[in-house]
Motif scaffolding. Structure first.
Motif, PDB file in Angstrom:
ATOM      1  N   ASN A   1      36.124  -9.281  29.544  1.00  0.00           N
ATOM      2  CA  ASN A   1      36.712  -8.206  28.749  1.00  0.00           C
ATOM      3  C   ASN A   1      38.235  -8.308  28.813  1.00  0.00           C
ATOM      4  O   ASN A   1      38.839  -8.149  29.872  1.00  0.00           O
ATOM      5  CB  ASN A   1      36.248  -6.845  29.288  1.00  0.00           C
ATOM      6  CG  ASN A   1      36.628  -5.705  28.350  1.00  0.00           C
ATOM      7  OD1 ASN A   1      37.558  -5.815  27.554  1.00  0.00           O
ATOM      8  ND2 ASN A   1      35.914  -4.604  28.449  1.00  0.00           N
ATOM      9  N   LEU A   2      38.859  -8.588  27.680  1.00  0.00           N
ATOM     10  CA  LEU A   2      40.311  -8.782  27.648  1.00  0.00           C
ATOM     11  C   LEU A   2      41.070  -7.534  28.085  1.00  0.00           C
ATOM     12  O   LEU A   2      42.214  -7.627  28.537  1.00  0.00           O
ATOM     13  CB  LEU A   2      40.746  -9.187  26.238  1.00  0.00           C
ATOM     14  CG  LEU A   2      40.212 -10.540  25.740  1.00  0.00           C
ATOM     15  CD1 LEU A   2      40.692 -10.805  24.327  1.00  0.00           C
ATOM     16  CD2 LEU A   2      40.638 -11.670  26.675  1.00  0.00           C
ATOM     17  N   LYS A   3      40.449  -6.363  27.967  1.00  0.00           N
ATOM     18  CA  LYS A   3      41.103  -5.119  28.379  1.00  0.00           C
ATOM     19  C   LYS A   3      41.326  -5.078  29.888  1.00  0.00           C
ATOM     20  O   LYS A   3      42.155  -4.301  30.372  1.00  0.00           O
ATOM     21  CB  LYS A   3      40.259  -3.918  27.957  1.00  0.00           C
ATOM     22  CG  LYS A   3      40.126  -3.739  26.453  1.00  0.00           C
ATOM     23  CD  LYS A   3      39.282  -2.518  26.121  1.00  0.00           C
ATOM     24  CE  LYS A   3      39.148  -2.334  24.617  1.00  0.00           C
ATOM     25  NZ  LYS A   3      38.298  -1.161  24.285  1.00  0.00           N
ATOM     26  N   ASN A   4      40.586  -5.913  30.624  1.00  0.00           N
ATOM     27  CA  ASN A   4      40.685  -5.896  32.088  1.00  0.00           C
ATOM     28  C   ASN A   4      41.611  -6.970  32.636  1.00  0.00           C
ATOM     29  O   ASN A   4      41.655  -7.183  33.855  1.00  0.00           O
ATOM     30  CB  ASN A   4      39.296  -6.083  32.699  1.00  0.00           C
ATOM     31  CG  ASN A   4      38.359  -4.938  32.341  1.00  0.00           C
ATOM     32  OD1 ASN A   4      38.768  -3.790  32.275  1.00  0.00           O
ATOM     33  ND2 ASN A   4      37.098  -5.275  32.092  1.00  0.00           N
ATOM     34  N   LYS A   5      42.336  -7.638  31.757  1.00  0.00           N
ATOM     35  CA  LYS A   5      43.239  -8.689  32.201  1.00  0.00           C
ATOM     36  C   LYS A   5      44.274  -8.135  33.174  1.00  0.00           C
ATOM     37  O   LYS A   5      44.917  -7.119  32.894  1.00  0.00           O
ATOM     38  CB  LYS A   5      43.940  -9.326  30.997  1.00  0.00           C
ATOM     39  CG  LYS A   5      44.787 -10.544  31.369  1.00  0.00           C
ATOM     40  CD  LYS A   5      45.394 -11.200  30.144  1.00  0.00           C
ATOM     41  CE  LYS A   5      46.199 -12.431  30.525  1.00  0.00           C
ATOM     42  NZ  LYS A   5      46.806 -13.097  29.335  1.00  0.00           N
ATOM     43  N   GLY A   6      44.417  -8.772  34.297  1.00  0.00           N
ATOM     44  CA  GLY A   6      45.372  -8.325  35.300  1.00  0.00           C
ATOM     45  C   GLY A   6      44.824  -7.281  36.249  1.00  0.00           C
ATOM     46  O   GLY A   6      45.553  -6.819  37.135  1.00  0.00           O
ATOM     47  N   LEU A   7      43.550  -6.893  36.063  1.00  0.00           N
ATOM     48  CA  LEU A   7      42.930  -5.901  36.926  1.00  0.00           C
ATOM     49  C   LEU A   7      41.936  -6.575  37.863  1.00  0.00           C
ATOM     50  O   LEU A   7      41.510  -7.701  37.629  1.00  0.00           O
ATOM     51  CB  LEU A   7      42.205  -4.840  36.092  1.00  0.00           C
ATOM     52  CG  LEU A   7      43.065  -4.036  35.108  1.00  0.00           C
ATOM     53  CD1 LEU A   7      42.197  -3.081  34.307  1.00  0.00           C
ATOM     54  CD2 LEU A   7      44.157  -3.274  35.851  1.00  0.00           C
ATOM     55  N   TRP A   8      41.583  -5.914  38.915  1.00  0.00           N
ATOM     56  CA  TRP A   8      40.591  -6.425  39.860  1.00  0.00           C
ATOM     57  C   TRP A   8      39.287  -5.664  39.672  1.00  0.00           C
ATOM     58  O   TRP A   8      39.260  -4.525  39.228  1.00  0.00           O
ATOM     59  CB  TRP A   8      41.089  -6.265  41.295  1.00  0.00           C
ATOM     60  CG  TRP A   8      41.451  -4.851  41.638  1.00  0.00           C
ATOM     61  CD1 TRP A   8      40.655  -3.895  42.211  1.00  0.00           C
ATOM     62  CD2 TRP A   8      42.714  -4.216  41.383  1.00  0.00           C
ATOM     63  NE1 TRP A   8      41.330  -2.714  42.334  1.00  0.00           N
ATOM     64  CE2 TRP A   8      42.606  -2.879  41.840  1.00  0.00           C
ATOM     65  CE3 TRP A   8      43.928  -4.636  40.829  1.00  0.00           C
ATOM     66  CZ2 TRP A   8      43.655  -1.968  41.759  1.00  0.00           C
ATOM     67  CZ3 TRP A   8      44.959  -3.731  40.746  1.00  0.00           C
ATOM     68  CH2 TRP A   8      44.826  -2.418  41.205  1.00  0.00           C
ATOM     69  N   MET A   9      38.204  -6.314  40.023  1.00  0.00           N
ATOM     70  CA  MET A   9      36.882  -5.734  39.828  1.00  0.00           C
ATOM     71  C   MET A   9      36.598  -4.683  40.897  1.00  0.00           C
ATOM     72  O   MET A   9      36.668  -4.970  42.090  1.00  0.00           O
ATOM     73  CB  MET A   9      35.820  -6.837  39.886  1.00  0.00           C
ATOM     74  CG  MET A   9      34.397  -6.336  39.737  1.00  0.00           C
ATOM     75  SD  MET A   9      34.151  -5.455  38.187  1.00  0.00           S
ATOM     76  CE  MET A   9      32.393  -5.227  38.192  1.00  0.00           C
ATOM     77  N   GLN A  10      36.295  -3.457  40.453  1.00  0.00           N
ATOM     78  CA  GLN A  10      35.924  -2.399  41.384  1.00  0.00           C
ATOM     79  C   GLN A  10      34.931  -1.427  40.734  1.00  0.00           C
ATOM     80  O   GLN A  10      34.944  -0.234  40.978  1.00  0.00           O
ATOM     81  CB  GLN A  10      37.153  -1.657  41.890  1.00  0.00           C
ATOM     82  CG  GLN A  10      38.003  -1.014  40.810  1.00  0.00           C
ATOM     83  CD  GLN A  10      39.075  -0.116  41.395  1.00  0.00           C
ATOM     84  OE1 GLN A  10      38.913   0.448  42.479  1.00  0.00           O
ATOM     85  NE2 GLN A  10      40.191   0.026  40.696  1.00  0.00           N
ATOM     86  N   GLU A  11      34.077  -2.002  39.904  1.00  0.00           N
ATOM     87  CA  GLU A  11      33.063  -1.199  39.228  1.00  0.00           C
ATOM     88  C   GLU A  11      31.678  -1.645  39.684  1.00  0.00           C
ATOM     89  O   GLU A  11      31.506  -2.741  40.229  1.00  0.00           O
ATOM     90  CB  GLU A  11      33.196  -1.348  37.713  1.00  0.00           C
ATOM     91  CG  GLU A  11      34.546  -0.917  37.164  1.00  0.00           C
ATOM     92  CD  GLU A  11      34.706  -1.234  35.681  1.00  0.00           C
ATOM     93  OE1 GLU A  11      33.785  -1.863  35.109  1.00  0.00           O
ATOM     94  OE2 GLU A  11      35.738  -0.879  35.101  1.00  0.00           O
ATOM     95  N   GLY A  12      30.679  -0.821  39.429  1.00  0.00           N
ATOM     96  CA  GLY A  12      29.317  -1.173  39.809  1.00  0.00           C
ATOM     97  C   GLY A  12      29.198  -1.362  41.312  1.00  0.00           C
ATOM     98  O   GLY A  12      29.721  -0.564  42.104  1.00  0.00           O
ATOM     99  N   LEU A  13      28.552  -2.442  41.722  1.00  0.00           N
ATOM    100  CA  LEU A  13      28.404  -2.729  43.150  1.00  0.00           C
ATOM    101  C   LEU A  13      29.736  -3.016  43.822  1.00  0.00           C
ATOM    102  O   LEU A  13      29.883  -2.837  45.033  1.00  0.00           O
ATOM    103  CB  LEU A  13      27.460  -3.920  43.348  1.00  0.00           C
ATOM    104  CG  LEU A  13      25.988  -3.682  43.004  1.00  0.00           C
ATOM    105  CD1 LEU A  13      25.201  -4.984  43.090  1.00  0.00           C
ATOM    106  CD2 LEU A  13      25.381  -2.641  43.941  1.00  0.00           C
TER     107      LEU A  13
END
Length: 247
Positions: free
Chosen positions: A145-157
């Motif tokens: 998802n291009l909207k998440n560029k520069g972000l770290w994963m912290q959703e779901g598990l």
């Protein structure tokens, strides 16, 4: 060796993880059939479980590398034959060590099924498999998802663990070890090195340390990432500590 020659000749990262997964996928049925017929259902299910894990992981990693093109883990190895073959050799040894208890079990004959250990072990395997598959899928969609560029994963598990996929990986191998545990005796108990090795590799060598170092380098100046890191369990999925980590 075949995949190493491909990787070295074409300076590509695309077959590295695929060769790792295929090794398990091929070894399991070969080992099961190596001693002829007479294997029991428990052995067949264990071989199929390893093949299922290997197929899922191999397909996922291959699809991911086709999209990303390169793997930064190999920036210092891609054009260096010594570093590349050293990595390949270590990966080969890792496959052999991880498979130790299962190589022993799959080639045995005239054994009696142990239902209690079998059910409990396969239940842990299935739980670990689902955790790993779901967390990989969640992160893959997030990164795409291009909207998440520069972000770290912290959703779901990933809200409850910074490395839920590795937790699932460790859990499934220990589950399979429990399946074979009743059939070990004497020196064969040393095959516990299999699940121990994958646990140590992910915790202290090629898994979590590398990813944590990369994330700290990329997001270490971001107070929201620092808050997420401090409030989120490193491995075992647990409720976050009080507070809102944000993005």
């Amino acid at each position: 060796l075949i995949f190493f020659l491909i990787a070295f000749s074409f300076k590509t990262d695309k077959v590295t993880d695929l060769s790792y997964s295929l090794s398990f996928f091929i070894l399991s049925p070969v080992l099961l059939l190596a001693s002829g017929s007479g294997f029991v259902l428990q052995q067949l299910v264990l071989a199929l479980a390893i093949m299922l894990w290997a197929f899922r992981l191999g397909f996922y990693l291959f699809a991911r590398i086709l999209i990303t093109g390169t793997d930064e883990r190999f920036d210092d190895k891609r054009n260096n034959p010594v570093n590349l073959i050293r990595f390949w050799l270590l990966q080969t040894i890792a496959v052999w060590i991880i498979m130790l208890p299962f190589s022993l079990f799959l080639t045995r004959r005239n054994i009696t099924t142990q239902s209690l250990f079998m059910y409990f072990g396969f239940a842990l395997f299935l739980l670990g498999f689902l955790i790993e598959a779901i967390s990989d899928s969640q992160k893959f969609r997030f990164k795409r998802n291009l909207k998440n560029k520069g972000l770290w994963m912290q959703e779901g598990l990933w809200k409850y663990s910074r490395h839920p996929n590795y937790f699932g990986e460790i859990l499934l191998w220990w589950g399979l070890f429990i399946v074979v545990l009743p059939f070990l005796s004497g020196l064969s108990f040393l095959t516990i090195l299999g699940p121990v090795s994958i646990t140590l590799l992910l915790l202290f060598v090629s898994g979590i340390p590398l990813l944590e170092k990369g994330a700290d380098k990329k997001y270490g100046d971001n107070p929201q990432y620092i808050a997420y890191r401090e409030k989120t369990s490193l491995l075992i999925p647990l409720p976050q500590k009080s507070g809102d980590s944000g993005k």
